[in-house]
Design a protein around this motif. Sequence first.
Motif, PDB file in Angstrom:
ATOM      1  N   UNK A  71       0.846  -1.211   0.000  1.00 16.95           N
ATOM      2  CA  UNK A  71       0.000   0.000   0.000  1.00 16.95           C
ATOM      3  C   UNK A  71       0.876   1.253   0.000  1.00 16.95           C
ATOM      4  N   UNK A  72       0.501   2.282  -0.785  1.00 13.92           N
ATOM      5  CA  UNK A  72       1.337   3.503  -0.837  1.00 13.92           C
ATOM      6  C   UNK A  72       1.500   4.211   0.512  1.00 13.92           C
ATOM      7  N   UNK A  73       0.536   4.021   1.418  1.00 14.48           N
ATOM      8  CA  UNK A  73       0.623   4.695   2.732  1.00 14.48           C
ATOM      9  C   UNK A  73       1.308   3.835   3.800  1.00 14.48           C
ATOM     10  N   UNK A  74       1.824   2.661   3.401  1.00 14.91           N
ATOM     11  CA  UNK A  74       2.372   1.742   4.402  1.00 14.91           C
ATOM     12  C   UNK A  74       3.440   2.402   5.279  1.00 14.91           C
ATOM     13  N   UNK A  75       4.407   3.077   4.640  1.00 15.44           N
ATOM     14  CA  UNK A  75       5.505   3.672   5.414  1.00 15.44           C
ATOM     15  C   UNK A  75       5.032   4.804   6.320  1.00 15.44           C
ATOM     16  N   UNK A  76       4.111   5.630   5.805  1.00 14.10           N
ATOM     17  CA  UNK A  76       3.660   6.769   6.628  1.00 14.10           C
ATOM     18  C   UNK A  76       2.826   6.285   7.821  1.00 14.10           C
ATOM     19  N   UNK A  77       2.030   5.237   7.620  1.00 11.83           N
ATOM     20  CA  UNK A  77       1.231   4.689   8.733  1.00 11.83           C
ATOM     21  C   UNK A  77       2.156   4.000   9.747  1.00 11.83           C
ATOM     22  N   UNK A  78       3.122   3.237   9.231  1.00 10.22           N
ATOM     23  CA  UNK A  78       4.089   2.582  10.129  1.00 10.22           C
ATOM     24  C   UNK A  78       4.855   3.621  10.942  1.00 10.22           C
ATOM     25  N   UNK A  79       5.229   4.706  10.281  1.00 12.25           N
ATOM     26  CA  UNK A  79       5.953   5.806  10.963  1.00 12.25           C
ATOM     27  C   UNK A  79       5.147   6.322  12.162  1.00 12.25           C
ATOM     28  N   UNK A  80       3.843   6.526  11.941  1.00 12.82           N
ATOM     29  CA  UNK A  80       2.981   7.012  13.033  1.00 12.82           C
ATOM     30  C   UNK A  80       2.934   6.002  14.174  1.00 12.82           C
ATOM     31  N   UNK A  81       2.848   4.719  13.815  1.00  8.03           N
ATOM     32  CA  UNK A  81       2.763   3.674  14.840  1.00  8.03           C
ATOM     33  C   UNK A  81       4.032   3.612  15.686  1.00  8.03           C
ATOM     34  N   UNK A  82       5.187   3.631  15.022  1.00  6.27           N
ATOM     35  CA  UNK A  82       6.435   3.405  15.764  1.00  6.27           C
ATOM     36  C   UNK A  82       6.980   4.671  16.433  1.00  6.27           C
ATOM     37  N   UNK A  83       6.340   5.821  16.187  1.00  4.00           N
ATOM     38  CA  UNK A  83       6.755   7.042  16.904  1.00  4.00           C
ATOM     39  C   UNK A  83       5.736   7.463  17.969  1.00  4.00           C
ATOM     40  N   UNK A  84       4.643   6.703  18.075  1.00  5.14           N
ATOM     41  CA  UNK A  84       3.608   7.028  19.078  1.00  5.14           C
ATOM     42  C   UNK A  84       4.195   7.015  20.497  1.00  5.14           C
ATOM     43  N   UNK A  85       5.004   6.019  20.787  1.00  5.59           N
ATOM     44  CA  UNK A  85       5.585   5.885  22.124  1.00  5.59           C
ATOM     45  C   UNK A  85       6.522   7.052  22.453  1.00  5.59           C
ATOM     46  N   UNK A  86       7.308   7.467  21.461  1.00 11.15           N
ATOM     47  CA  UNK A  86       8.256   8.579  21.682  1.00 11.15           C
ATOM     48  C   UNK A  86       7.521   9.828  22.178  1.00 11.15           C
ATOM     49  N   UNK A  87       6.342  10.078  21.612  1.00  7.74           N
ATOM     50  CA  UNK A  87       5.551  11.253  22.040  1.00  7.74           C
ATOM     51  C   UNK A  87       5.082  11.078  23.490  1.00  7.74           C
ATOM     52  N   UNK A  88       4.656   9.865  23.831  1.00  6.86           N
ATOM     53  CA  UNK A  88       4.196   9.599  25.200  1.00  6.86           C
ATOM     54  C   UNK A  88       5.324   9.767  26.227  1.00  6.86           C
ATOM     55  N   UNK A  89       6.552   9.431  25.796  1.00  3.99           N
ATOM     56  CA  UNK A  89       7.689   9.483  26.725  1.00  3.99           C
ATOM     57  C   UNK A  89       8.230  10.894  26.923  1.00  3.99           C
ATOM     58  N   UNK A  90       7.868  11.812  26.046  1.00  2.00           N
ATOM     59  CA  UNK A  90       8.456  13.156  26.089  1.00  2.00           C
ATOM     60  C   UNK A  90       8.376  13.831  27.470  1.00  2.00           C
ATOM     61  N   UNK A  91       7.208  13.821  28.141  1.00  2.67           N
ATOM     62  CA  UNK A  91       7.142  14.460  29.475  1.00  2.67           C
ATOM     63  C   UNK A  91       8.067  13.783  30.498  1.00  2.67           C
ATOM     64  N   UNK A  92       8.266  12.462  30.368  1.00  4.87           N
ATOM     65  CA  UNK A  92       9.147  11.756  31.308  1.00  4.87           C
ATOM     66  C   UNK A  92      10.606  12.145  31.087  1.00  4.87           C
ATOM     67  N   UNK A  93      10.952  12.457  29.846  1.00  4.60           N
ATOM     68  CA  UNK A  93      12.347  12.812  29.529  1.00  4.60           C
ATOM     69  C   UNK A  93      12.778  14.084  30.264  1.00  4.60           C
TER      70      UNK A  93
END
Length: 283
Positions: free
Chosen positions: A114-136
Amino acid sequence: MAITICVGNYKGGVGKTKNNILNAYEIAKTGKKCLVIDLDPQGNSTTVLIRTKKAHSSDVFSFDKTLMTAVKEDNLSGLEVEIVHNLYLLPSYIDFANYTTFLDLQYGIVEESHPDFNSITQKKITHLAKLLQPLKEKYDYIFIDVPPTKSYITDSAVMASDYVLIVLQTQELSLDGATMYLQDLQNLSQIYGGDFEICGVLPVLMDGNASLDQFVLENAAEVFGEENIFEHKVPNMARLKRFDNTGIVENDRHDLRVIEFYKDVANELVNRIDYFEKEKMHG
């Protein structure tokens, strides 16, 4: 802002968890505020660190909510448990196995073609990084422990990290796992813009087979580069295994031998990271 380190290898049973928590434990003793995040649904880091807490204090530990519940609520703050002075844990629980399903529900599922595969995967694998930001903002070092398989969990941990430490047991299967892991790290960097450095490969020696140890170390040096192999090699220490049952304790000379050794390992880890940090500043 915390320096975040993911400890990985795609082979299980190589000492990933133990090396993760002992490095955090030692760095915490130097006055730095450390957090261990357990992203493995089996919760081995959680088990050993809770036992460590019980060995060092009479405080009663209880889960108010699980990591997965906090992820759904979009807020990880306040989940941390103090283990010993300067060392905290974000505990895991078996329901964290649902994290991949959560991401699929959140962002959808598409085929690799699918043409959106990489962009959707990108969102999935960076979701945690956003959640961790306040802890950093609250810690000096964050250590992330992950399952020994490729998944959104392991990819997310790498994408949330500044550094990756590869733990390598001196056996062929562990080297295979580490080599596969390296290929994945390269993909995460090139395709998804992962901004991390491999800060080194920490060898964990097999029991009493010096020629095999040497053979695997030589092969590892070819794969990863001689300069990336830690000078300290973790010997086979029976007491290290006992920490699974007792938690990390400093009761007798056998405990202290392990603790003293890991003081040197943690020191080398910090020095390696400092080297990269200086390079960034001058780069």
